[in-house]
Design an enzyme around this catalytic site. Structure first.
Site, PDB file in Angstrom:
ATOM      1  N   PRO A 169       0.839  -1.206   0.000  1.00 49.16           N
ATOM      2  CA  PRO A 169       0.000   0.000   0.000  1.00 49.16           C
ATOM      3  C   PRO A 169       0.873   1.256   0.000  1.00 49.16           C
ATOM      4  O   PRO A 169       1.899   1.296   0.674  1.00 49.16           O
ATOM      5  CB  PRO A 169      -0.762  -0.089   1.318  1.00 49.16           C
ATOM      6  CG  PRO A 169      -0.576  -1.463   1.820  1.00 49.16           C
ATOM      7  CD  PRO A 169       0.679  -1.992   1.212  1.00 49.16           C
ATOM      8  N   GLU A 170       0.481   2.226  -0.765  1.00 45.38           N
ATOM      9  CA  GLU A 170       1.210   3.494  -0.771  1.00 45.38           C
ATOM     10  C   GLU A 170       0.415   4.552  -0.006  1.00 45.38           C
ATOM     11  O   GLU A 170      -0.688   4.288   0.473  1.00 45.38           O
ATOM     12  CB  GLU A 170       1.490   3.923  -2.213  1.00 45.38           C
ATOM     13  CG  GLU A 170       2.455   2.955  -2.900  1.00 45.38           C
ATOM     14  CD  GLU A 170       3.188   3.594  -4.079  1.00 45.38           C
ATOM     15  OE1 GLU A 170       3.328   4.823  -4.108  1.00 45.38           O
ATOM     16  OE2 GLU A 170       3.613   2.836  -4.967  1.00 45.38           O
TER      17      GLU A 170
END
Ligand code: ZN
Length: 293
Positions: free
Chosen positions: A2-3
């Site tokens: 996840p960013e």
């Protein structure tokens, strides 16, 4: 992995169920995730009210009435599920699908709001840690993190100063968490594409000899802002669009312009280039050799 926009979407999804509510019961169903849980992990959470849920880089930070902060990181495959009378919501589903297997439910917070906050993580690279707020400055996990890309501190002048003496590529500089915190491979590719800058360009070229920002530095900061804001907006819409009572995960594919589009026609107006991929610092870089200089 996840960013930042995904983590921010998760934060916004958890906020209504957590903020202002007390952790009535906390369950750590294993001894460890990426790291062992602290021995007093559960004891320091139970009975505490969450006064605020914030984010620093890719860490979620829940402020507790005790003066502690619960630090949470999604790792590679972690996700949170909010279970309440309306069913299940899993915020932050935009690029990577999340596990539906309940055997990977490793941490549960039973909140006084009636919601259960469930952390699911098949690969167990996620982690959680309770830290006294006044000890956050000394916390190794947070030490050395650069400015927030969407914070006031991060602008072209700051980016130029940090890059002035860098002998690395622009791509590597933007992935360096000391330069800017929370950017990962996807959004670095997207920001460079939108700024029409080559990922191979020397980072030091963002600064003049006096370490002042060039126009390229200004364009790049604008691109970083716009791509992150768009993604957060898209993620926010995935919260309401993908609320499903069956417990099935909603899946929102954020539309990237260059990432994962090898061989496709460049989307820049007037450009006849084709998106290419190459390996840079061990990771895939997607770019248009024609309009990114
Ligand atoms: Zn192009």
């Amino acid at each position: 992995m996840p960013e930042l926009p995904e983590v921010e979407t998760v934060r916004r999804g958890l906020q209504p169920a957590m903020e202002g509510a007390k952790i009535v019961k906390a369950e750590a169903r294993r001894k460890d995730l990426r790291f062992p849980f602290q021995k007093d992990f559960v004891a320091r959470l139970e009975g505490q009210t969450v006064t605020g849920l914030g984010r620093r880089a890719k860490y979620l930070m829940a402020d507790l009435t005790s003066g502690d902060v619960l630090l949470m990181h999604l790792g590679m495959s972690g996700s949170f599920r909010v279970q309440n009378d309306d069913g299940n919501t899993t915020p932050g589903q935009f690029h990577h699908p999340r596990s539906e297997t309940r055997t990977h439910d490793h941490v549960v917070f039973h909140m006084s709001s009636g919601a259960a906050i469930v952390f699911n993580d098949p690969r167990r690279f996620g982690y959680m840690k309770v830290i006294a707020r006044n000890a956050l400055e000394d916390e190794p996990l947070l030490n050395g993190l650069g400015p927030e890309p969407l914070g006031n501190e991060f602008d072209a002048a700051m980016l130029a100063r940090s890059c002035a003496n860098k002998k690395t590529s622009l791509k590597a500089a933007l992935l360096d968490q000391r330069v800017v915190a929370g950017l990962g491979n996807i959004y670095v590719c997207e920001a460079l594409y939108r700024a029409h800058l080559s990922p191979r360009r020397l980072a030091a070229k963002l600064a003049t000899k006096k370490a002042e920002p060039t126009d390229h530095a200004r364009h790049l900061v604008n691109s970083i802002h716009s791509v992150l804001n768009q993604a957060i907006k898209a993620g926010g819409s995935s919260i309401s669009d993908h609320r499903q009572t069956s417990g099935e995960l909603g899946y929102f594919q954020h539309s990237f312009q260059v990432y994962d589009r090898e061989g496709e026609k460049c989307q820049t107006a007037g450009c006849s280039g084709i998106v290419r991929r190459f390996t840079q610092n061990g990771r895939s870089t997607f770019w248009c050799p024609k309009c990114q200089k």
